[in-house]
Design an enzyme around this catalytic site. Structure first.
Site, short mmCIF file in Angstrom:
data_model
loop_
_atom_site.label_atom_id
_atom_site.label_comp_id
_atom_site.label_asym_id
_atom_site.label_seq_id
_atom_site.Cartn_x
_atom_site.Cartn_y
_atom_site.Cartn_z
N SER B 155 4.49 -5.01 -1.07
CA SER B 155 5.70 -4.38 -1.56
C SER B 155 6.93 -4.96 -0.84
O SER B 155 7.09 -6.18 -0.80
CB SER B 155 5.58 -2.86 -1.33
N ASP B 320 -0.55 -1.13 -11.23
CA ASP B 320 0.71 -0.99 -10.50
C ASP B 320 1.86 -1.11 -11.49
O ASP B 320 2.08 -2.17 -12.07
CB ASP B 320 0.79 -2.08 -9.43
N HIS B 353 0.43 1.17 -7.38
CA HIS B 353 1.06 0.40 -6.31
C HIS B 353 0.38 0.65 -4.96
O HIS B 353 0.27 -0.24 -4.13
CB HIS B 353 2.54 0.79 -6.25
#
Lengths: 201, 380
Positions: B155, B320, B353
């Site tokens: 991320s 995600d 995610h």
């Protein structure tokens, strides 16, 4: 190295940018990287084969050919290779057109459904042929678009693809006299070097 | 924790390094700052086996192991870091830090501004991913690490690894970008803005001076975290975990918690509001929003990544939707166009995610396979 990959490796120019569709364990690209200074990228969808490529030090991108090749711009590779995969994609015609859009030249290999064993099997038994180069049952085969050399060349003609070179081999990857004389009858695998008909190779 | 579990780095002690001054991208000079960090494993004699782990939005330096024998919960990426784990501390020397502007020990909005004697609070300068990467390079200098064998992040952490590859090409050999994007989409910025609005409109926010006012915008932070959390999970994983189960078993009057998912989100939110600083949350989400390395190169990502000399691993997760696989594909395609070495994988995983922090077998195997080569390259 697999014999068919050795034959293909000889067709690749040193220093070329190569895209290998359905690259498996990365054997061809690993060879080209260390022997021909090639910058190569492979594509595959199998996690284990992707790991094998990593171990071999080969660039690999997880991508399903059935999703097309729109992610690559025109002429972004010198050569696009696809071995024994054409017959397994949903639309071989579209894949071929896309390969020639993104690559200057293409090399394609596929098993020959016109081989005499297939013909005899179908005529005598009335069942879908199986042979050493086509070992699957009709219901579980990944090969959903089998064709003969003659079928393939007809498609090339219709879609404006130039066959630069073609040679057929038998199941031991040998190029024998009878195979050369009657490839669609005695060849099990054909190697096609393809270019665009407009000559922009 | 009674005994140290197998494959754990065990009990670790955070350390602090002093720096300063630094001229930040926003034009402000910080005369002095501290970075708190942890290390796991041994640096080899050639100093070639160091790996930097960059944290995401709410992360910190404590990535692996335990802070004491009474500690029940290991670091946030313990699943990946340890002896015999994908980031194998038997072979690699791992550095993990709390970024500048954080609220877990590094200088940030809660720290005292030497010019006023009060906490920085809302006056703490804006920091960017580029700034973080510079401070991480300063930490590497302190640790006498000339170049990292790999820089790894998920991320926002992946964005730092990407920025490293562009800004310090000589100091990074592999960049591992996990569940990452080369810039946020408008939808992504929108989620961050709702989270920020939840915080700044909380009456307890006091324009960011809540410490001075003796309060804390708990409600705003809780809402921000709840919203964030929803976007980190997938529809499937929420359904699988909470379903539509009613606590009382029937339609109830009032506004109490009824569905399991509500109580889960409330719990997550209130835990978060107790440990995380609101100004840091604003600062971190801003850094996310501003991240766009192509901007320095005429909005051309291929040109930006053209600066890199390292090899790349780009990993995405099928469910995600906050940092979708398509965002990773953009990075992969730009790397191919820039003629860089790249491995790109899209992991079939159910947990959205958040998958990048979880025990997903194929994902961990992929990381192990890749990092095995990284370790072998530095003779480990």
């Amino acid at each position: 190295m697999r014999e068919d990959l050795r034959i293909i490796a000889d067709l690749v120019e040193p220093g070329a940018r190569v895209l290998d569709l359905g690259c498996g364990n990365g054997e061809l690209l690993a060879h080209l990287q260390s022997n021909k200074d090639v910058r190569g990228y492979g594509m595959d969808i199998d996690p284990q084969r992707i790991n094998a490529c990593i171990r071999a030090g080969v660039n690999v991108i997880e991508h399903d050919l059935n999703d097309g090749l729109a992610r690559f711009p025109d002429a972004s590779f010198d050569m696009v290779v696809m071995t024994e995969t054409l017959q397994a994609v949903r639309r071989p015609d579209l894949v071929l057109t896309e390969m020639l859009r993104i690559g200057g030249e293409c090399i394609v290999t596929f098993p020959n459904f016109g081989h005499w064993v297939c013909r005899v099997w179908l005529v005598t038994r009335g069942r879908m042929p199986m042979a050493r180069h086509l070992p699957h049952n009709w219901y579980d085969t990944p090969n959903i678009h089998l064709c003969t050399f003659a079928d393939f060349e007809r498609l090339c003609l219709e879609t404006g693809i130039t066959v630069i070179e073609r040679f057929a081999v038998d199941s031991g990857y040998r190029s024998r006299r009878m195979v050369n004389r009657f490839p669609n009858l005695f060849g099990t695998t054909a190697f096609y070097r393809l270019g665009r008909a407009d000559g922009e190779t | 924790m009674k005994i140290v579990p197998p494959h754990s780095v065990g009990v670790v002690v955070p350390q602090t390094a002093q720096f300063g001054p630094i001229d930040l991208q926003c034009g402000v000079r910080l005369p002095h700052f501290e970075i708190v960090y942890e290390t796991y494993g041994q640096l080899n004699a050639d100093r070639t086996n160091a790996v930097l782990v960059c944290h995401a939005l709410s992360g910190h330096h404590h990535a692996a192991g335990y802070h004491s024998m009474d500690d029940d919960k290991p670091g946030w990426w313990d699943v990946c870091i340890g002896p015999g784990k994908p980031i194998d501390t038997n072979r690699l020397f791992v550095v993990s830090l709390n970024n500048l502007g954080g609220c877990h020990g590094s200088t940030g909005p809660r720290s005292t501004d030497p010019s006023t004697g009060d906490p920085y609070g809302p006056t703490f300068p804006t920091v960017t991913v580029k700034d973080w990467v510079r401070t991480q390079a300063m930490l590497a200098d302190t640790l006498e690490i000339p170049a990292f064998a790999a820089i790894i992040g998920g991320s926002l952490g992946g964005m730092q690894a990407m920025q490293w590859a562009i800004d310090f090409p000589d100091r990074i050999r592999h960049a591992l970008l996990i569940a990452c994007a080369s810039k946020l989409s408008a939808q992504n910025i929108a989620f961050n803005e709702i989270a920020r609005q939840a915080i700044v409109t909380d009456p307890e926010f006091h324009g960011g001076n809540y410490i001075k006012a003796g309060s804390n915008p708990d409600v705003g932070l809780r809402l921000a975290r709840m919203l964030g959390h929803v976007t980190y999970l997938s529809d499937y994983s929420m359904g699988d975990r909470f379903g539509r189960e009613l606590k009382s078993g029937d339609i109830a009057s009032g506004h109490d918690v009824e569905f399991q998912v509500e109580s889960y989100l409330r719990y997550q939110g209130s835990t978060f509001s107790k440990v995380f600083d609101a100004n840091t949350y604003l600062l971190m989400t801003r850094a996310l929003d501003y991240f766009d390395p192509a901007r320095d190169y005429g909005d051309d990502l291929v040109k930006a990544l053209g600066q890199a000399t390292c090899k790349f691993l780009v990993v995405s997760f099928s469910t995600d939707w906050r940092f979708a696989p398509e965002r990773s594909d953009e990075i992969i395609d730009a790397l191919v166009a820039a003629r860089k070495d790249v491995v790109g994988a899209n992991i079939d995983a159910a947990h959205g995610h958040d998958s990048f922090l979880l025990q997903v077998p194929r994902y961990l195997e992929l990381l192990s396979t890749y990092l095995d080569r990284v370790a072998a390259e530095c003779g480990q």
